[in-house]
Design a protein around this motif. Structure first.
Motif, PDB file in Angstrom:
ATOM      1  N   LEU A   1       0.817  -1.218   0.000  1.00 46.53           N
ATOM      2  CA  LEU A   1       0.000   0.000   0.000  1.00 46.53           C
ATOM      3  C   LEU A   1       0.852   1.271   0.000  1.00 46.53           C
ATOM      4  N   GLY A   2       1.854   1.301   0.880  1.00 46.03           N
ATOM      5  CA  GLY A   2       2.664   2.512   0.996  1.00 46.03           C
ATOM      6  C   GLY A   2       3.509   2.761  -0.237  1.00 46.03           C
ATOM      7  N   SER A   3       4.129   1.715  -0.751  1.00 43.58           N
ATOM      8  CA  SER A   3       4.997   1.939  -1.914  1.00 43.58           C
ATOM      9  C   SER A   3       4.160   2.362  -3.122  1.00 43.58           C
ATOM     10  N   LEU A   4       2.980   1.767  -3.267  1.00 44.86           N
ATOM     11  CA  LEU A   4       2.129   2.176  -4.395  1.00 44.86           C
ATOM     12  C   LEU A   4       1.653   3.622  -4.223  1.00 44.86           C
ATOM     13  N   THR A   5       1.434   4.031  -2.996  1.00 46.05           N
ATOM     14  CA  THR A   5       1.014   5.423  -2.756  1.00 46.05           C
ATOM     15  C   THR A   5       2.174   6.371  -3.042  1.00 46.05           C
ATOM     16  N   ALA A   6       3.378   5.965  -2.649  1.00 43.44           N
ATOM     17  CA  ALA A   6       4.561   6.786  -2.941  1.00 43.44           C
ATOM     18  C   ALA A   6       4.781   6.901  -4.457  1.00 43.44           C
ATOM     19  N   GLY A   7       4.632   5.801  -5.156  1.00 42.89           N
ATOM     20  CA  GLY A   7       4.822   5.827  -6.610  1.00 42.89           C
ATOM     21  C   GLY A   7       3.814   6.723  -7.311  1.00 42.89           C
ATOM     22  N   ARG A   8       2.566   6.618  -6.885  1.00 48.05           N
ATOM     23  CA  ARG A   8       1.527   7.463  -7.505  1.00 48.05           C
ATOM     24  C   ARG A   8       1.776   8.941  -7.186  1.00 48.05           C
ATOM     25  N   TRP A   9       2.234   9.215  -5.973  1.00 51.49           N
ATOM     26  CA  TRP A   9       2.599  10.602  -5.605  1.00 51.49           C
ATOM     27  C   TRP A   9       3.640  11.140  -6.581  1.00 51.49           C
ATOM     28  N   PHE A  10       4.626  10.319  -6.894  1.00 55.11           N
ATOM     29  CA  PHE A  10       5.687  10.753  -7.812  1.00 55.11           C
ATOM     30  C   PHE A  10       5.114  11.020  -9.206  1.00 55.11           C
ATOM     31  N   CYS A  11       4.224  10.155  -9.659  1.00 53.35           N
ATOM     32  CA  CYS A  11       3.583  10.375 -10.972  1.00 53.35           C
ATOM     33  C   CYS A  11       2.827  11.696 -10.993  1.00 53.35           C
ATOM     34  N   GLU A  12       2.104  11.972  -9.917  1.00 52.87           N
ATOM     35  CA  GLU A  12       1.323  13.217  -9.853  1.00 52.87           C
ATOM     36  C   GLU A  12       2.232  14.441  -9.855  1.00 52.87           C
ATOM     37  N   LEU A  13       3.321  14.320  -9.121  1.00 54.74           N
ATOM     38  CA  LEU A  13       4.300  15.420  -9.078  1.00 54.74           C
ATOM     39  C   LEU A  13       4.837  15.701 -10.481  1.00 54.74           C
ATOM     40  N   LEU A  14       5.196  14.626 -11.182  1.00 58.42           N
ATOM     41  CA  LEU A  14       5.729  14.784 -12.545  1.00 58.42           C
ATOM     42  C   LEU A  14       4.668  15.325 -13.499  1.00 58.42           C
ATOM     43  N   ALA A  15       3.439  14.837 -13.324  1.00 57.53           N
ATOM     44  CA  ALA A  15       2.354  15.327 -14.185  1.00 57.53           C
ATOM     45  C   ALA A  15       2.181  16.828 -14.003  1.00 57.53           C
ATOM     46  N   GLY A  16       2.251  17.266 -12.761  1.00 56.40           N
ATOM     47  CA  GLY A  16       2.183  18.707 -12.503  1.00 56.40           C
ATOM     48  C   GLY A  16       3.375  19.419 -13.111  1.00 56.40           C
ATOM     49  N   PHE A  17       4.541  18.854 -12.929  1.00 56.88           N
ATOM     50  CA  PHE A  17       5.776  19.480 -13.432  1.00 56.88           C
ATOM     51  C   PHE A  17       5.692  19.702 -14.943  1.00 56.88           C
ATOM     52  N   GLU A  18       5.127  18.747 -15.643  1.00 53.48           N
ATOM     53  CA  GLU A  18       5.083  18.867 -17.104  1.00 53.48           C
ATOM     54  C   GLU A  18       4.157  19.972 -17.585  1.00 53.48           C
ATOM     55  N   THR A  19       3.361  20.526 -16.695  1.00 59.69           N
ATOM     56  CA  THR A  19       2.500  21.653 -17.092  1.00 59.69           C
ATOM     57  C   THR A  19       3.171  23.003 -16.831  1.00 59.69           C
ATOM     58  N   ARG A  20       4.379  22.988 -16.281  1.00 57.95           N
ATOM     59  CA  ARG A  20       5.053  24.272 -16.013  1.00 57.95           C
ATOM     60  C   ARG A  20       5.309  25.019 -17.306  1.00 57.95           C
TER      61      ARG A  20
END
Ligand SMILES: N=CN[C@@H](CCC(=O)O)C(=O)O
Length: 301
Positions: free
Chosen positions: A282-301
């Protein structure tokens, strides 16, 4: 067939974006600092668990149609085993500062004591007066430093280092998990404080956006500490300080996206993930998804 074997179906994973990419705009550093946690555990295992889960995430976001493509330079894991927060200060600060040319550096903890050197790295060029700090955290982390540095006092240590409290925003503070004294310290320092209830009712992303706007007016560059104990314990149990009544994992993801998108956010950390407390993955999958969301946001800069 594993997901990694399924290239024929067009599977491309987030892990494929991470590697030795000297010119990448994003850097990843493992900082498994574990000593002087108030609850002893194995936060040192966080970076390894995080890296191991990345192949399970596709680069494709079905909700927006985005295909993530940002290259991420893997700067490796810092050798912090058995180091105290005081002894880890320079290695962490220097590693983060060494990635200063990147638009975004992601520090994977480790306990919350990595936040202080991370903020110092951001302030190295122009001094701490250029930097601001946003914490997503159930705790103030304003415990006294007279007994030394721990995962419970990085914000207090930063105030003592000279970071102006008005350049700090703390969101997600949990009831019955902090002292009046810590709250009074935060108010006296001019820190902007938003409780877990406020974040649940208004949305963590909305509150984070307001605080980023506030800090942006005062600071050149911003550091964001994602302490996972801001999340409801049922949704990320592998966190010693988390309690029932925190924000949802989805709220955490939404906040990661708006934070990743903010051009002044230069360094973020993920702290207090203790894989020895993990239930399933559960935790590792939550950490991984957090990273995806961060990158998704980053790509809109
Ligand atoms: N950053 C975390 N702070 C928590 C301690 C978590 C723990 O190790 O139990 C706090 O100060 O209470």
């Amino acid at each position: 067939m594993t997901m990694e074997d399924s290239d024929a179906l067009g599977w491309r994973s987030i892990a494929d974006l991470v590697g030795d990419h000297p010119d990448a705009p994003v850097a990843l550093i493992g900082a498994g600092l574990n000593e002087r946690s108030l609850t002893p555990g194995r936060c040192d295992l966080g970076p390894r668990a995080f890296r191991a889960v990345l192949p399970r995430f596709s680069t494709y976001d079905v909700e927006t149609g985005a295909e993530l493509s940002t290259r991420i330079h893997d700067a490796g894991d810092l050798p912090l085993k058995a180091l105290s927060p005081a002894d880890a200060f320079e290695p962490v600060r220097d590693a983060v500062a060494g990635q200063g040319r990147r638009a975004l550096t992601v520090l994977i903890g480790g306990n919350n004591a990595i936040t202080r050197p991370g903020v110092h790295a951001l302030g190295l060029a122009k001094g701490l007066s250029s930097a601001g700090l946003l914490t997503l955290d159930a705790h103030f982390d304003l415990r006294d430093t007279d007994q030394g540095l721990t995962n419970g006092n990085p914000v207090q240590a930063l105030l003592e280092d000279g970071l102006d409290g008005r350049r700090i925003s703390q969101i997600g503070l949990a009831p019955f998990a902090n002292t009046r004294r810590a709250h009074d310290k935060a108010k006296a320092a001019g820190i902007s404080v938003r409780t877990a209830r406020d974040c649940r009712q208004r949305g963590l992303a909305a509150v984070a956006t307001e605080e980023l706007d506030r800090l942006s007016a005062l600071c050149d560059v911003l550091y964001v500490d994602f302490d996972i104990d801001v999340i409801d314990r049922s949704q990320w149990p592998a966190s010693p300080g988390a309690r029932p009544g925190g924000v949802s994992a989805q709220d955490f993801f939404d906040a990661a996206r708006v934070i990743g998108a903010h051009p002044k956010v230069r360094v973020v950390d993920l702290t207090e993930y203790d894989p020895s407390l993990e239930i399933g993955d559960l935790g590792s999958l939550t950490a991984g998804r957090w990273f995806c969301e961060l990158l998704a946001g980053f790509e809109t800069r």
